[in-house]
Scaffold this motif. Sequence first.
Motif, PDB file in Angstrom:
ATOM      1  N   ILE A   1      49.990  35.519  36.008  1.00 46.34           N
ATOM      2  CA  ILE A   1      49.447  34.239  36.323  1.00 46.34           C
ATOM      3  C   ILE A   1      49.704  34.209  37.376  1.00 46.34           C
ATOM      4  O   ILE A   1      51.029  34.541  38.502  1.00 46.34           O
TER       5      ILE A   1
ATOM      6  N   HIS B   1      31.651  29.101  33.580  1.00 45.68           N
ATOM      7  CA  HIS B   1      32.790  29.758  34.773  1.00 45.68           C
ATOM      8  C   HIS B   1      32.374  28.643  36.332  1.00 45.68           C
ATOM      9  O   HIS B   1      31.653  28.016  36.075  1.00 45.68           O
TER      10      HIS B   1
ATOM     11  N   VAL C   1      35.923  33.649  43.772  1.00 43.62           N
ATOM     12  CA  VAL C   1      36.172  34.060  43.217  1.00 43.62           C
ATOM     13  C   VAL C   1      35.278  33.343  40.781  1.00 43.62           C
ATOM     14  O   VAL C   1      34.834  32.139  41.274  1.00 43.62           O
TER      15      VAL C   1
ATOM     16  N   LEU D   1      35.440  32.482  38.384  1.00 45.22           N
ATOM     17  CA  LEU D   1      36.805  31.365  37.056  1.00 45.22           C
ATOM     18  C   LEU D   1      36.278  31.452  35.978  1.00 45.22           C
ATOM     19  O   LEU D   1      35.339  30.378  35.477  1.00 45.22           O
TER      20      LEU D   1
ATOM     21  N   GLU E   1      45.614  27.908  38.399  1.00 46.34           N
ATOM     22  CA  GLU E   1      46.436  29.395  37.618  1.00 46.34           C
ATOM     23  C   GLU E   1      45.570  30.137  37.119  1.00 46.34           C
ATOM     24  O   GLU E   1      44.446  29.804  36.147  1.00 46.34           O
ATOM     25  N   ALA E   2      45.681  31.622  37.039  1.00 48.16           N
ATOM     26  CA  ALA E   2      44.930  32.450  36.233  1.00 48.16           C
ATOM     27  C   ALA E   2      45.269  33.563  36.180  1.00 48.16           C
ATOM     28  O   ALA E   2      46.362  34.327  36.386  1.00 48.16           O
ATOM     29  N   PHE E   3      44.507  34.673  35.207  1.00 41.57           N
ATOM     30  CA  PHE E   3      45.308  35.991  34.936  1.00 41.57           C
ATOM     31  C   PHE E   3      43.641  36.762  35.111  1.00 41.57           C
ATOM     32  O   PHE E   3      42.905  36.184  34.546  1.00 41.57           O
ATOM     33  N   ARG E   4      44.040  37.624  35.004  1.00 38.26           N
ATOM     34  CA  ARG E   4      43.105  38.965  34.938  1.00 38.26           C
ATOM     35  C   ARG E   4      43.674  40.250  34.767  1.00 38.26           C
ATOM     36  O   ARG E   4      44.939  40.671  34.346  1.00 38.26           O
ATOM     37  N   THR E   5      42.623  41.180  33.165  1.00 37.78           N
ATOM     38  CA  THR E   5      42.960  42.605  33.118  1.00 37.78           C
ATOM     39  C   THR E   5      42.797  43.207  34.203  1.00 37.78           C
ATOM     40  O   THR E   5      41.780  43.293  34.970  1.00 37.78           O
TER      41      THR E   5
ATOM     42  N   ASP F   1      36.551  39.962  41.178  1.00 36.93           N
ATOM     43  CA  ASP F   1      36.687  38.768  41.240  1.00 36.93           C
ATOM     44  C   ASP F   1      36.927  37.507  40.311  1.00 36.93           C
ATOM     45  O   ASP F   1      36.527  36.776  40.181  1.00 36.93           O
TER      46      ASP F   1
ATOM     47  N   TYR G   1      38.345  36.128  37.085  1.00 41.08           N
ATOM     48  CA  TYR G   1      39.950  35.810  36.542  1.00 41.08           C
ATOM     49  C   TYR G   1      39.758  34.720  35.291  1.00 41.08           C
ATOM     50  O   TYR G   1      37.898  34.150  35.155  1.00 41.08           O
TER      51      TYR G   1
ATOM     52  N   LYS H   1      44.194  30.051  32.730  1.00 48.68           N
ATOM     53  CA  LYS H   1      44.949  29.199  32.560  1.00 48.68           C
ATOM     54  C   LYS H   1      45.369  27.839  32.710  1.00 48.68           C
ATOM     55  O   LYS H   1      45.392  27.597  31.397  1.00 48.68           O
TER      56      LYS H   1
END
Length: 161
Positions: A43, A70, A80, A82, A106-110, A116, A118, A121
């Motif tokens: 995160i 988004h 980004v 998002l 707060e964010a995450f990515r795989t 760019d 995410y 969260k």
Amino acid sequence: MRYVQSCAALALIAATTFGGAAFAQKGTGEATGMAQRAEKPAIISMSGTVKDTKIGPCKLTTGRSAEGAHLIVQSQDKVVNLHLGPSEAVGDVLKAAPVGQQITFEAFRTDRMPPDAYVAKSVKTADQTFTLRGDNLSPSWARGRGGGRGQGMGRGFGGCF
């Protein structure tokens, strides 16, 4: 009468079993959602200015929602994309974060996501914080089995029918 009761019981069982997963978003080409995985992505915290809002069919998810929302955010060093979640579940965030609004998130990515992109969260504006996913990254709108959708709380079957 017995037929109606049987159909109602079957619908209740289906809603309980599948209702929570109906709006869960599994990520790009993933068979399971982040909440079911033992290993969670990192995160990160970022901030920036909302440059645009995109609502429509989401190319970055295999979730069942018809359209995703988004925010396109300009941070200090990059733009980004998002991903918030299903548009019907994140309307309050969209209202609180119009174009020009400064936000922290707060964010995450795989690894399967574009560089760019995410998944949010949480999103914080000047006066509000929106928690979109719990600590296990389960979406707040999914609520899990029997958590409200399809349980007679006035929200129907959570979109699974």
